[in-house]
Design a protein around this motif. Structure first.
Motif, PDB file in Angstrom:
ATOM      1  N   PRO A  14     -16.916  36.421  42.986  1.00  0.00           N
ATOM      2  CA  PRO A  14     -17.579  36.004  41.748  1.00  0.00           C
ATOM      3  C   PRO A  14     -18.931  36.704  41.602  1.00  0.00           C
ATOM      4  O   PRO A  14     -19.602  36.985  42.599  1.00  0.00           O
ATOM      5  CB  PRO A  14     -17.761  34.488  41.949  1.00  0.00           C
ATOM      6  N   PRO A  15     -19.362  37.000  40.380  1.00  0.00           N
ATOM      7  CA  PRO A  15     -20.640  37.686  40.169  1.00  0.00           C
ATOM      8  C   PRO A  15     -21.818  37.008  40.861  1.00  0.00           C
ATOM      9  O   PRO A  15     -22.687  37.687  41.414  1.00  0.00           O
ATOM     10  CB  PRO A  15     -20.798  37.672  38.642  1.00  0.00           C
ATOM     11  N   LYS A  16     -21.862  35.674  40.843  1.00  0.00           N
ATOM     12  CA  LYS A  16     -22.973  34.971  41.490  1.00  0.00           C
ATOM     13  C   LYS A  16     -23.000  35.250  42.992  1.00  0.00           C
ATOM     14  O   LYS A  16     -24.081  35.378  43.590  1.00  0.00           O
ATOM     15  CB  LYS A  16     -22.873  33.469  41.235  1.00  0.00           C
ATOM     16  N   ALA A  17     -21.827  35.335  43.596  1.00  0.00           N
ATOM     17  CA  ALA A  17     -21.767  35.614  45.040  1.00  0.00           C
ATOM     18  C   ALA A  17     -22.246  37.036  45.330  1.00  0.00           C
ATOM     19  O   ALA A  17     -22.979  37.272  46.305  1.00  0.00           O
ATOM     20  CB  ALA A  17     -20.344  35.421  45.542  1.00  0.00           C
ATOM     21  N   ARG A  18     -21.867  37.982  44.478  1.00  0.00           N
ATOM     22  CA  ARG A  18     -22.318  39.363  44.676  1.00  0.00           C
ATOM     23  C   ARG A  18     -23.834  39.453  44.534  1.00  0.00           C
ATOM     24  O   ARG A  18     -24.507  40.147  45.303  1.00  0.00           O
ATOM     25  CB  ARG A  18     -21.634  40.298  43.680  1.00  0.00           C
ATOM     26  N   LEU A  19     -24.400  38.749  43.553  1.00  0.00           N
ATOM     27  CA  LEU A  19     -25.841  38.785  43.352  1.00  0.00           C
ATOM     28  C   LEU A  19     -26.587  38.215  44.559  1.00  0.00           C
ATOM     29  O   LEU A  19     -27.644  38.722  44.944  1.00  0.00           O
ATOM     30  CB  LEU A  19     -26.221  38.007  42.088  1.00  0.00           C
ATOM     31  N   ARG A  20     -26.047  37.167  45.165  1.00  0.00           N
ATOM     32  CA  ARG A  20     -26.671  36.608  46.364  1.00  0.00           C
ATOM     33  C   ARG A  20     -26.662  37.609  47.509  1.00  0.00           C
ATOM     34  O   ARG A  20     -27.631  37.737  48.259  1.00  0.00           O
ATOM     35  CB  ARG A  20     -25.953  35.327  46.778  1.00  0.00           C
ATOM     36  N   ILE A  21     -25.588  38.356  47.627  1.00  0.00           N
ATOM     37  CA  ILE A  21     -25.492  39.378  48.681  1.00  0.00           C
ATOM     38  C   ILE A  21     -26.487  40.510  48.410  1.00  0.00           C
ATOM     39  O   ILE A  21     -27.168  40.985  49.327  1.00  0.00           O
ATOM     40  CB  ILE A  21     -24.052  39.912  48.776  1.00  0.00           C
ATOM     41  N   TYR A  22     -26.595  40.922  47.141  1.00  0.00           N
ATOM     42  CA  TYR A  22     -27.551  41.979  46.805  1.00  0.00           C
ATOM     43  C   TYR A  22     -28.973  41.548  47.159  1.00  0.00           C
ATOM     44  O   TYR A  22     -29.763  42.341  47.698  1.00  0.00           O
ATOM     45  CB  TYR A  22     -27.489  42.302  45.305  1.00  0.00           C
ATOM     46  N   LYS A  23     -29.317  40.306  46.860  1.00  0.00           N
ATOM     47  CA  LYS A  23     -30.666  39.813  47.166  1.00  0.00           C
ATOM     48  C   LYS A  23     -30.918  39.814  48.669  1.00  0.00           C
ATOM     49  O   LYS A  23     -32.012  40.157  49.128  1.00  0.00           O
ATOM     50  CB  LYS A  23     -30.848  38.409  46.597  1.00  0.00           C
ATOM     51  N   TYR A  24     -29.908  39.437  49.428  1.00  0.00           N
ATOM     52  CA  TYR A  24     -30.048  39.420  50.887  1.00  0.00           C
ATOM     53  C   TYR A  24     -30.272  40.832  51.431  1.00  0.00           C
ATOM     54  O   TYR A  24     -31.074  41.041  52.349  1.00  0.00           O
ATOM     55  CB  TYR A  24     -28.802  38.809  51.521  1.00  0.00           C
ATOM     56  N   LEU A  25     -29.597  41.813  50.846  1.00  0.00           N
ATOM     57  CA  LEU A  25     -29.669  43.186  51.339  1.00  0.00           C
ATOM     58  C   LEU A  25     -30.861  43.973  50.801  1.00  0.00           C
ATOM     59  O   LEU A  25     -31.308  44.934  51.438  1.00  0.00           O
ATOM     60  CB  LEU A  25     -28.379  43.936  50.965  1.00  0.00           C
ATOM     61  N   LEU A  26     -31.388  43.571  49.642  1.00  0.00           N
ATOM     62  CA  LEU A  26     -32.320  44.442  48.936  1.00  0.00           C
ATOM     63  C   LEU A  26     -33.692  43.847  48.636  1.00  0.00           C
ATOM     64  O   LEU A  26     -34.546  44.545  48.070  1.00  0.00           O
ATOM     65  CB  LEU A  26     -31.695  44.890  47.600  1.00  0.00           C
TER      66      LEU A  26
END
Length: 220
Positions: A14-26
């Protein structure tokens, strides 16, 4: 254990899950800044390599990287190269910038030589920020100086403060270091926000007031 030919479909998340991963990485810790063209501190490693995975991930993650972090700007020529690398679209995503203006050495008090290449680079950089960093909302600027050893800064440079005042759309701005006495009031009037003087400690104020002596006529 998944089979050896198993492939995880990241984009199926889901888009929300991808955004959480991006925040963790970036995204760095709140107290940290990113200095362009330097590697992040080892204590808070980022993973910008995810941006090269595919076009969709690049488009989704770039706004996170550039809008959620604070970027330290101290060497104009380095920043010009960085701007070329990230492109105008990502310059628009910048929201938090911390500017550190290195002082220049001189045998006499020349606040900031308007003909010097370093000065011209700063003027050009501030102009580019005003034109292209349209998403910029939070700005901190520190003018470095130490007149006791001929280490003069841009805090008395009329053109510098005029170029700075062209930046609009900010929600907050604070200033620190050594600057002419009218700079905060002028920037408040031109930028439409209350410009805060950050450091109010007594020892620092004594040095600042001494630096500001004779700057009463420096009205932009």
């Amino acid at each position: 254990m998944p089979p050896q030919n198993f492939r995880f479909d990241f984009l199926a998340l889901p888009p929300k899950a991808r955004l959480r991963i991006y925040k963790y990485l970036l995204v760095c810790k709140p107290q940290d800044q990113i200095t362009p063209e330097y590697r992040p501190a080892a204590a808070q490693p980022l993973t910008p390599s995810i941006l090269a995975t595919c076009k969709q991930i690049h488009a989704e993650a770039c706004p996170i990287l550039y809008s959620k972090n604070e970027f330290l700007v101290s060497e104009p020529e380095r920043i010009f190269r960085w701007f070329t690398q990230i492109g105008r679209l990502n310059i628009k995503h910048l929201r938090k910038v911390r500017i550190f203006v290195e002082a220049v050495y001189s045998t006499k008090e020349i606040p900031f030589l308007s003909t010097a290449s370093e000065s011209l680079s700063w003027y050009k950089l501030l102009d580019q920020l005003a034109r292209e960093a349209t998403g910029l909302r939070h700005l901190h600027i520190y003018w470095d100086a130490d007149p006791t050893c001929g280490h003069y800064g841009a805090g008395k440079d009329l053109r510098f403060v005029r170029e700075l005042a062209k930046i609009h759309g900010l929600k907050s701005m604070d200033v620190a270091g050594y600057y002419a006495i009218h700079w905060p009031r002028y920037l408040t009037e031109k930028m439409g926000i209350l410009v805060q003087e950050k450091d109010r400690s007594q020892p620092y104020l004594q040095y600042l007031r001494k630096y500001q002596q004779g700057t009463e006529k420096l009205v932009p």
